[in-house]
Scaffold this motif. Structure first.
Motif, PDB file in Angstrom:
ATOM      1  N   PRO A 100      31.286  30.439  38.070  1.00 15.23           N
ATOM      2  CA  PRO A 100      31.519  31.095  37.595  1.00 15.23           C
ATOM      3  C   PRO A 100      31.187  32.821  38.338  1.00 15.23           C
ATOM      4  CG  PRO A 100      29.656  30.796  36.063  1.00 15.23           C
ATOM      5  CD  PRO A 100      30.130  29.453  36.991  1.00 15.23           C
ATOM      6  N   GLY A 101      31.028  32.578  39.973  1.00 13.29           N
ATOM      7  CA  GLY A 101      30.288  33.684  40.448  1.00 13.29           C
ATOM      8  C   GLY A 101      31.335  34.923  41.016  1.00 13.29           C
ATOM      9  N   GLN A 102      30.589  36.086  40.598  1.00 16.36           N
ATOM     10  CA  GLN A 102      32.319  37.251  40.701  1.00 16.36           C
ATOM     11  C   GLN A 102      33.165  36.944  42.231  1.00 16.36           C
ATOM     12  OE1 GLN A 102      31.033  41.342  40.054  1.00 16.36           O
ATOM     13  NE2 GLN A 102      31.159  41.931  42.355  1.00 16.36           N
ATOM     14  N   ILE A 103      33.980  37.160  41.257  1.00 19.24           N
ATOM     15  CA  ILE A 103      35.376  37.018  42.413  1.00 19.24           C
ATOM     16  C   ILE A 103      35.594  39.004  42.435  1.00 19.24           C
ATOM     17  CG2 ILE A 103      37.917  36.878  43.713  1.00 19.24           C
ATOM     18  CD1 ILE A 103      36.808  33.733  42.800  1.00 19.24           C
ATOM     19  N   PHE A 104      36.514  39.313  40.933  1.00 15.30           N
ATOM     20  CA  PHE A 104      37.672  39.854  41.019  1.00 15.30           C
ATOM     21  C   PHE A 104      36.226  40.924  39.501  1.00 15.30           C
ATOM     22  CE2 PHE A 104      40.490  36.596  41.257  1.00 15.30           C
ATOM     23  CZ  PHE A 104      40.946  37.105  42.928  1.00 15.30           C
ATOM     24  N   GLY A 105      35.481  40.821  39.599  1.00 11.82           N
ATOM     25  CA  GLY A 105      34.671  41.520  38.128  1.00 11.82           C
ATOM     26  C   GLY A 105      35.541  41.508  36.711  1.00 11.82           C
ATOM     27  N   GLY A 106      36.243  40.094  37.156  1.00 13.37           N
ATOM     28  CA  GLY A 106      36.524  39.475  35.498  1.00 13.37           C
ATOM     29  C   GLY A 106      35.391  38.935  34.594  1.00 13.37           C
ATOM     30  N   GLU A 107      36.116  38.743  33.216  1.00 15.49           N
ATOM     31  CA  GLU A 107      35.365  38.540  32.554  1.00 15.49           C
ATOM     32  C   GLU A 107      34.525  37.602  31.465  1.00 15.49           C
ATOM     33  OE1 GLU A 107      36.589  37.407  28.244  1.00 15.49           O
ATOM     34  OE2 GLU A 107      37.426  39.532  28.329  1.00 15.49           O
ATOM     35  N   LYS A 108      34.873  36.695  33.063  1.00 17.92           N
ATOM     36  CA  LYS A 108      33.968  35.244  32.438  1.00 17.92           C
ATOM     37  C   LYS A 108      33.257  34.919  33.681  1.00 17.92           C
ATOM     38  CE  LYS A 108      36.775  31.628  31.987  1.00 17.92           C
ATOM     39  NZ  LYS A 108      38.169  30.972  32.350  1.00 17.92           N
ATOM     40  N   GLU A 109      33.057  35.856  34.409  1.00 22.68           N
ATOM     41  CA  GLU A 109      32.319  36.069  35.715  1.00 22.68           C
ATOM     42  C   GLU A 109      31.075  36.625  35.276  1.00 22.68           C
ATOM     43  OE1 GLU A 109      34.408  37.668  38.790  1.00 22.68           O
ATOM     44  OE2 GLU A 109      36.041  37.194  38.349  1.00 22.68           O
ATOM     45  N   VAL A 110      30.146  35.949  36.765  1.00 23.49           N
ATOM     46  CA  VAL A 110      29.209  37.084  36.304  1.00 23.49           C
ATOM     47  C   VAL A 110      28.543  37.687  37.048  1.00 23.49           C
ATOM     48  CG1 VAL A 110      26.672  36.422  37.235  1.00 23.49           C
ATOM     49  CG2 VAL A 110      27.730  34.468  35.919  1.00 23.49           C
ATOM     50  N   LYS A 111      28.797  39.048  36.141  1.00 28.38           N
ATOM     51  CA  LYS A 111      29.013  40.589  37.241  1.00 28.38           C
ATOM     52  C   LYS A 111      27.734  40.826  38.515  1.00 28.38           C
ATOM     53  CE  LYS A 111      31.930  42.305  34.481  1.00 28.38           C
ATOM     54  NZ  LYS A 111      32.563  40.698  34.513  1.00 28.38           N
ATOM     55  N   SER A 112      28.190  41.151  39.416  1.00 26.52           N
ATOM     56  CA  SER A 112      26.977  40.884  40.663  1.00 26.52           C
ATOM     57  C   SER A 112      26.888  42.364  41.364  1.00 26.52           C
ATOM     58  CB  SER A 112      27.523  39.921  41.322  1.00 26.52           C
ATOM     59  OG  SER A 112      26.972  40.287  42.723  1.00 26.52           O
ATOM     60  N   ILE A 113      25.854  43.168  42.154  1.00 25.88           N
ATOM     61  CA  ILE A 113      24.992  43.795  42.814  1.00 25.88           C
ATOM     62  C   ILE A 113      26.554  43.761  43.670  1.00 25.88           C
ATOM     63  CG2 ILE A 113      23.478  44.588  41.309  1.00 25.88           C
ATOM     64  CD1 ILE A 113      22.192  43.886  43.803  1.00 25.88           C
ATOM     65  N   GLN A 114      26.566  42.187  44.100  1.00 19.39           N
ATOM     66  CA  GLN A 114      26.821  42.683  45.647  1.00 19.39           C
ATOM     67  C   GLN A 114      28.074  43.496  45.655  1.00 19.39           C
ATOM     68  OE1 GLN A 114      25.294  38.702  47.412  1.00 19.39           O
ATOM     69  NE2 GLN A 114      24.637  38.474  45.103  1.00 19.39           N
ATOM     70  N   PRO A 115      29.259  43.292  46.915  1.00 22.44           N
ATOM     71  CA  PRO A 115      30.183  43.636  46.821  1.00 22.44           C
ATOM     72  C   PRO A 115      31.144  42.498  46.819  1.00 22.44           C
ATOM     73  CG  PRO A 115      29.737  43.575  49.206  1.00 22.44           C
ATOM     74  CD  PRO A 115      28.458  43.215  48.067  1.00 22.44           C
ATOM     75  N   MET A 116      32.462  42.349  46.445  1.00 25.69           N
ATOM     76  CA  MET A 116      33.267  41.598  46.538  1.00 25.69           C
ATOM     77  C   MET A 116      33.048  40.180  45.458  1.00 25.69           C
ATOM     78  SD  MET A 116      35.488  42.869  49.975  1.00 25.69           S
ATOM     79  CE  MET A 116      37.090  42.370  50.035  1.00 25.69           C
ATOM     80  N   ALA A 117      33.397  38.948  46.811  1.00 30.41           N
ATOM     81  CA  ALA A 117      33.494  38.025  46.022  1.00 30.41           C
ATOM     82  C   ALA A 117      31.698  37.384  46.874  1.00 30.41           C
ATOM     83  CB  ALA A 117      34.685  36.942  46.432  1.00 30.41           C
ATOM     84  N   SER A 118      31.705  38.223  47.317  1.00 25.50           N
ATOM     85  CA  SER A 118      30.023  37.188  47.540  1.00 25.50           C
ATOM     86  C   SER A 118      28.893  36.717  46.905  1.00 25.50           C
ATOM     87  CB  SER A 118      28.697  38.244  48.484  1.00 25.50           C
ATOM     88  OG  SER A 118      29.978  39.442  48.742  1.00 25.50           O
ATOM     89  N   LEU A 119      29.319  37.185  45.410  1.00 25.13           N
ATOM     90  CA  LEU A 119      28.323  36.118  44.947  1.00 25.13           C
ATOM     91  C   LEU A 119      28.641  34.689  44.888  1.00 25.13           C
ATOM     92  CD1 LEU A 119      26.325  35.602  43.066  1.00 25.13           C
ATOM     93  CD2 LEU A 119      26.987  36.501  41.163  1.00 25.13           C
ATOM     94  N   LEU A 120      30.331  34.499  44.381  1.00 25.86           N
ATOM     95  CA  LEU A 120      30.325  33.419  44.587  1.00 25.86           C
ATOM     96  C   LEU A 120      30.662  32.571  45.900  1.00 25.86           C
ATOM     97  CD1 LEU A 120      31.805  31.333  42.994  1.00 25.86           C
ATOM     98  CD2 LEU A 120      34.254  32.285  43.678  1.00 25.86           C
TER      99      LEU A 120
END
Length: 189
Positions: free
Chosen positions: A128-148
């Protein structure tokens, strides 16, 4: 934020994502890899970095592995496995549909198992890393899909370690399957 604060935050974000992956889904992934005739991996953009790293280690372990669209990648079919990493774009959806039509098993490693890609897949692993900032994604301070992208690279390396242990793979044999064209001095080899 200062450098050390960013380090702590990025490491914590990746830890959160990786700890949310379900053990049952990991077991299915491991089993599917172990029984596949060939394994074909696909991703786009920066996500393809983790795909190429994963393909390399699978090859080192002796699995017949390819990256989709490379010039040496064979046709996919019955008994083969397509792993799509991220699985959110229309291009990926087309790859999944073509592989499905050819009779291959499909696995997606993604933060969006609920989409059409996930519905067409035979199995999925929710990362569940951030891609789009969706509800099920782990939120990130990083831009875009960097976390995933980061989490996926770490995730597939952990899968490699699990495969090594489960299959009693001799790491010295992995070294022998590694390219010898890099010119590494024998003192380091």
């Amino acid at each position: 934020m200062e450098y050390k604060e960013l380090v702590e935050k990025v490491i914590q974000e990746n830890s959160t994502v990786l700890n949310l992956v379900k053990k049952e889904e990991i077991e299915v992934l491991l089993s599917e890899i172990e029984k596949a005739k060939t394994i074909q991996l696909y991703a786009m953009g920066r996500m393809q970095l983790s795909v190429r790293a994963f393909a390399m280690r699978l090859k080192h372990m002796g699995f017949d592995t390819y990256v989709v669209y490379d010039t040496t990648t064979p046709a996919i079919g019955k008994g083969d496995l397509l792993l799509d990493i991220c699985a959110v774009t229309n291009v990926e959806l087309n790859v999944i549909k073509c592989a499905k039509e050819a009779g291959a098993r499909i696995g997606v490693l993604t933060a969006h198992t609920e989409n059409e890609h996930g519905k067409l897949a035979d199995f999925s692993v929710f990362v569940p890393g951030q891609i789009f900032g969706g509800e099920k994604e782990v939120k990130s301070i990083q831009p875009m899909a960097s976390l995933l992208e980061q989490s996926m690279f770490l995730f597939v390396d952990i899968i490699v370690m699990m495969l090594i242990e489960r299959n009693n793979i001799d790491i010295s044999k992995m070294h022998k399957r590694h390219t010898n064209l890099e010119g590494i001095p024998t003192a380091f080899a």
